[in-house]
Design an enzyme around this catalytic site. Structure first.
Site, PDB file in Angstrom:
ATOM      1  N   GLU A  40      -0.321  18.773  -7.310  1.00  0.00           N
ATOM      2  CA  GLU A  40       0.814  18.846  -8.246  1.00  0.00           C
ATOM      3  C   GLU A  40       1.725  19.924  -7.687  1.00  0.00           C
ATOM      4  O   GLU A  40       1.398  21.099  -7.753  1.00  0.00           O
ATOM      5  CB  GLU A  40       0.263  19.174  -9.639  1.00  0.00           C
ATOM      6  CG  GLU A  40       1.117  18.605 -10.750  1.00  0.00           C
ATOM      7  CD  GLU A  40       2.209  19.562 -11.122  1.00  0.00           C
ATOM      8  OE1 GLU A  40       3.269  19.498 -10.465  1.00  0.00           O
ATOM      9  OE2 GLU A  40       2.009  20.361 -12.027  1.00  0.00           O
ATOM     10  N   CYS A  54       7.418  24.172 -12.352  1.00  0.00           N
ATOM     11  CA  CYS A  54       7.569  23.198 -11.266  1.00  0.00           C
ATOM     12  C   CYS A  54       8.506  22.069 -11.663  1.00  0.00           C
ATOM     13  O   CYS A  54       9.169  21.492 -10.819  1.00  0.00           O
ATOM     14  CB  CYS A  54       6.217  22.656 -10.845  1.00  0.00           C
ATOM     15  SG  CYS A  54       5.232  22.095 -12.224  1.00  0.00           S
ATOM     16  N   LYS A 111      -9.985  28.900  -8.572  1.00  0.00           N
ATOM     17  CA  LYS A 111      -9.353  30.155  -8.162  1.00  0.00           C
ATOM     18  C   LYS A 111      -7.990  30.301  -8.829  1.00  0.00           C
ATOM     19  O   LYS A 111      -7.092  29.513  -8.575  1.00  0.00           O
ATOM     20  CB  LYS A 111      -9.162  30.210  -6.649  1.00  0.00           C
ATOM     21  CG  LYS A 111      -8.625  31.573  -6.194  1.00  0.00           C
ATOM     22  CD  LYS A 111      -8.185  31.592  -4.765  1.00  0.00           C
ATOM     23  CE  LYS A 111      -6.744  31.191  -4.597  1.00  0.00           C
ATOM     24  NZ  LYS A 111      -5.771  32.105  -5.236  1.00  0.00           N
ATOM     25  N   GLY A 126       0.770  23.946  -6.952  1.00  0.00           N
ATOM     26  CA  GLY A 126       1.481  25.027  -6.278  1.00  0.00           C
ATOM     27  C   GLY A 126       2.612  24.471  -5.439  1.00  0.00           C
ATOM     28  O   GLY A 126       3.156  23.417  -5.753  1.00  0.00           O
ATOM     29  N   SER A 127       2.906  25.161  -4.346  1.00  0.00           N
ATOM     30  CA  SER A 127       4.087  24.788  -3.573  1.00  0.00           C
ATOM     31  C   SER A 127       3.821  23.550  -2.722  1.00  0.00           C
ATOM     32  O   SER A 127       2.677  23.271  -2.335  1.00  0.00           O
ATOM     33  CB  SER A 127       4.513  25.943  -2.673  1.00  0.00           C
ATOM     34  OG  SER A 127       3.594  26.065  -1.609  1.00  0.00           O
ATOM     35  N   THR A 128       4.883  22.832  -2.408  1.00  0.00           N
ATOM     36  CA  THR A 128       4.758  21.644  -1.570  1.00  0.00           C
ATOM     37  C   THR A 128       4.264  22.026  -0.175  1.00  0.00           C
ATOM     38  O   THR A 128       3.461  21.310   0.415  1.00  0.00           O
ATOM     39  CB  THR A 128       6.106  20.899  -1.519  1.00  0.00           C
ATOM     40  OG1 THR A 128       6.335  20.338  -2.821  1.00  0.00           O
ATOM     41  CG2 THR A 128       6.096  19.772  -0.510  1.00  0.00           C
ATOM     42  N   GLU A 170      13.629  24.313  -3.978  1.00  0.00           N
ATOM     43  CA  GLU A 170      13.064  24.824  -5.219  1.00  0.00           C
ATOM     44  C   GLU A 170      13.163  26.342  -5.212  1.00  0.00           C
ATOM     45  O   GLU A 170      12.655  27.003  -4.313  1.00  0.00           O
ATOM     46  CB  GLU A 170      11.601  24.393  -5.342  1.00  0.00           C
ATOM     47  CG  GLU A 170      10.967  24.872  -6.630  1.00  0.00           C
ATOM     48  CD  GLU A 170       9.561  24.322  -6.824  1.00  0.00           C
ATOM     49  OE1 GLU A 170       8.782  24.323  -5.859  1.00  0.00           O
ATOM     50  OE2 GLU A 170       9.260  23.903  -7.959  1.00  0.00           O
TER      51      GLU A 170
END
Lengths: 511, 282
Positions: A291, A325, A217, A269-271, A423
């Site tokens: 990641e 990132c 996706k 993507g985001s943590t 971030e």
């Protein structure tokens, strides 16, 4: 406005292709973005206009199919706010269809000889190279990144990723000593919007090389290149169902993660979302690689080559509008050189050109989405509220339409400041000073993240000592933001786990 | 002649190179197969776990910084100390004790030899398309929580610990719940080996009480477990999601089988691969 009229003159007097492309250029009234001062550039817009369908379906079982509920959402060009196409929103049932198709294709694909699997990947790589221009333009239109970056980085690296992994497909028995790797099965892969095609290549190429099948996706704001890749899969005759591409937003991603018949989740993507995924699959035996985010440190020592370091810092934080990132968003400068570094940063940043991503001279394109722009603005607001000093030196005039953010940096930043801890995923740099190497190391490591770091010094033993002590999965010495398919990428701590690329990346796709 | 009245020992916890009692003051009785009381062990609390993690994190950097050669020497020394306690360990294990101790010692020897070879086998240089020297090296990740299986009480625990500490991590171990004594004897062997205090911290106690806290402790970076229930597995993973611990749960392992319990893949989950770039052209 003198910049604009001057640019027009230069354009008319300039190359013929520029004249032909004046339509494309005026379509986006963005030429004002060219910086003032001594660096004036004529517009140099990319001329290729790839065909974009009014609407796309989901790529399941080798065919484009309608989404079960017929829902679609718009994909916007963030530089113009124009709708590029309507993208299908995959429902739980569509996800199920895609997973089923990947499951059905698995025995055939895993059973194929490594050589033949490799040859399919080689074919894909070659077609990506041949269609590189079209892919680069699509990437820039859909995501807002400068054409020079999609042309010179995203697309060639994506193709190189397929080349690299193609060659692994028949050599897996040499991958791990004493082990005969087996495919994991059906991989659910969810990728972000910052490097759409490249992240797709990072996910699909190793998975396929190891004999897995995938349901991927793309992010909801950047589906177009993944859908174009689906066409390439058809072109090269990839067996049906080996690659399934389903579009949608968070709900679709959630359905992939929760699907019972998915054996492995790979997410970039985001943590925050990474942790949610880890929680969601806790009761299962699904494998996972994540990641995630970062707040990477760039450390400059007083004995660094300063001009080289400044270029690296700029590259480190302003590449791809800072939507990276591993962006070097915290800059630690040794105290004795802080004034010179700030001055040089100031000078270099004032020449950065923000504007039309399709212009080959543009350094910083459009922010990927309105939502992300708001996030960045929120952080800039917080940075100012908390007392850091904003250096807003970019000279470019921003276009009226589209999502734009001038690059900036902050001095007077405390380690406790929000902009030094969280971030931002935008072109915002926090500059801090340090005295000793051990202080630099402990401050660089003082974050839950651990993705990347940069070190700048011409002292050999110092640079390796610092590299060893930094908690980061990638350490760039006297360089920053370099990528290669043979080089493993991935983080320590809350930047996720597993590596992508290289031999270590393959370990995540076999058992 | 009257039979000598034996002394029933209370095994204490091993934290930071010392042997404290649990702060909770609780103990658990240990019985042999004939239901005779043979010892007491401490029932560790969440607070003991936290103390152990703190000690481990304090000790870990210098252990990681020791040369690979030295770590190998120290692990071999540990095997020597275990050899000296063979009979005591075998007796505490019970049935097949001697065979299990032998296997456990040999497993330590196996991983002792990996310390200075793992990076050669699993690291490497990467031929990037540009003028850069690029290489990938494994590094220790920090402190790992180890949940031992009930059986085999010593061999299971050693098989989980050895690959964790070989590359420079520290660990906090929850011993077998049904037979914690071999683990506690092992910690006495460890204390007299050259392994720095705090690298292997040993807790005895109850999984139902402690697993949750292993999962949620933010200063543990990994989990290595075997022989745990599905519920505990889920609990561990849920807690671990909060700081993205690297969780490895070994299922259906035959600890007596060297081939499936040895090799670099046992070390893989407890290293971070760091990739370093440097320009190689001027």
């Amino acid at each position: 406005m003198s910049t604009v009229s001057k640019s027009k003159n230069q354009s008319t007097n300039g190359s013929e292709s520029n004249v032909q492309n004046s339509n494309a250029a005026s379509r986006l009234d963005l030429r004002a973005a060219v910086g003032g001062g001594i660096f004036e550039y004529a517009p140099a817009p990319e001329s290729v206009r790839p065909e974009i369908a009014d609407a796309y379906g989901l790529f399941i079982g080798g065919e484009f199919v309608e989404p079960e509920n017929g829902n679609r959402f718009a994909s916007i060009n963030p530089a113009t706010e124009d709708t590029l196409s309507m993208i299908a929103e995959a429902s739980v049932m569509d996800v199920d269809r895609a997973v089923q198709s990947a499951r059905d294709a698995l025995p055939g694909w895993a059973g194929l000889s490594g050589k033949d699997r490799g040859k399919y990947l080689f074919r894909i790589a070659r077609r990506m190279q041949e269609r590189a221009r079209e892919l680069a333009v699509l990437e820039t239109l859909d995501g807002g990144k400068p054409i020079k970056e999609s042309r010179d980085a995203d697309i060639p690296l994506a193709a190189a990723h397929f080349f690299y992994h193609a060659g692994w497909a028949d050599k897996l028995n040499y991958l791990l000593p004493g082990r005969t790797p087996q495919p994991i099965g059906v991989c659910g892969q969810i990728i972000p919007w910052n490097f759409p095609l490249l992240m797709m290549a990072w996910k699909i190429a190793p998975a396929l090389a190891c004999g897995n099948t995938v349901v991927l996706k793309p992010a909801e704001t950047t589906s177009l290149t993944a859908l174009r890749f689906a066409q390439i899969c058809q072109e090269v005759g990839l067996p049906k169902g080996v690659v399934n591409i389903i579009t949608g937003a968070g709900e679709t991603g959630k359905a992939i993660v929760e699907h019972r018949d998915v054996d492995k989740i790979a997410f970039t993507g985001s943590t925050g979302v990474g942790k949610a995924i880890a929680r969601s699959i806790a009761p299962t035996n699904k494998k996972v690689t994540l990641e995630l985010g970062g707040k990477s440190a760039n450390i400059i020592f007083e004995d660094a080559s300063l001009d080289q370091a400044i270029e690296g810092i700029i590259e480190g934080i302003y590449f791809n509008q800072g939507h990276v990132c591993c962006a070097g968003s915290r800059l630690f400068v040794q105290e004795s050189i802080i004034d010179r570094v700030v001055e040089k940063l100031h000078d270099r940043m004032s020449t950065l050109r923000v504007g039309d991503p399709m212009d080959k001279n543009t350094d910083i394109g459009a922010i990927n989405s309105k939502e992300q722009l708001e996030t960045i603005r929120k952080y800039i607001g917080v940075g100012n509220d908390e007392g850091a000093i904003q250096h807003d030196v970019c000279q470019s005039e921003l276009p009226e339409k589209g999502y734009w953010c001038k690059p900036c940096f902050y001095t007077g930043v405390q380690p406790s400041h929000t902009i030094a801890r969280e971030e931002i995923f935008g072109p915002v740099l926090a500059v801090m000073s340090f005295r000793t190497p051990s202080e630099a190391i402990s401050r660089a490591n003082n974050t839950p993240y651990g993705l990347a770091a940069g070190v700048w010094t011409d002292k050999g033993s110092k640079i390796f000592d610092v590299a060893k002590k930094l908690d980061a999965g990638i350490v760039w010495l006297n360089s920053y933001n370099k990528f290669d398919p043979s080089s493993p990428f991935g983080g320590y701590k809350e930047s996720g786990f597993g590596r992508e690329g290289g031999r270590h990346g393959l370990m995540a796709y076999c058992k | 002649m009257t039979e000598r009245l034996p002394i029933i020992k209370t095994y204490k916890l091993a934290i930071g190179g010392k042997f404290p009692r649990t702060e909770s003051g609780r103990t658990i009785e240990v019985h042999d197969s004939s239901q005779n009381l043979v010892a007491h062990v401490c029932r560790a609390s969440r607070k003991d776990l936290r103390n152990a993690v703190e000690s481990a994190n304090k000790a870990q950097p210098s252990w990681a910084n020791a040369t690979a050669f030295l770590r190998g020497q120290v692990l071999y020394r540990l095997a020597e100390m275990m050899e000296g306690k063979r009979l005591e360990l075998a007796h505490a294990i019970g049935e097949n004790g001697e065979h299990e101790v032998n296997a456990a010692i040999d497993r330590v020897i196996h991983f002792a030899g990996w310390t200075d070879k793992y990076a050669q086998i699993m690291g490497g240089t990467n031929p990037v398309a540009g003028p850069y020297h690029n290489f990938t090296i494994p590094f220790a990740m920090g402190t790992v929580g180890v949940i031992s299986p009930d059986e085999p009480s010593l061999l299971g625990l050693i098989s989980l610990i050895a690959p964790v500490i070989a590359m420079g991590n520290a660990c906090v171990v929850l011993a077998s719940e049904t037979n914690p004594v071999p683990a506690m004897i092992l910690s006495e062997a460890i204390a007299t080996s050259d392994l720095p205090g705090g690298i292997v911290n040993m807790l005895s106690g109850q999984r139902d009480e402690l697993v949750e806290h292993f999962g949620s402790h933010r200063d543990l970076i990994g989990i290595h477990a075997a022989g745990i229930s599905d519920d505990h597995r889920t609990t561990l993973r849920l807690g671990s999601a909060d700081n993205l611990k690297r969780v490895t749960i070994r299922e259906d392992v035959d600890f007596n089988d060297d081939e499936s319990c040895e090799g670099p893949n046992w070390i893989d989950p407890f290293v971070e691969f760091k990739t370093i770039w440097h320009p190689s052209a001027v």
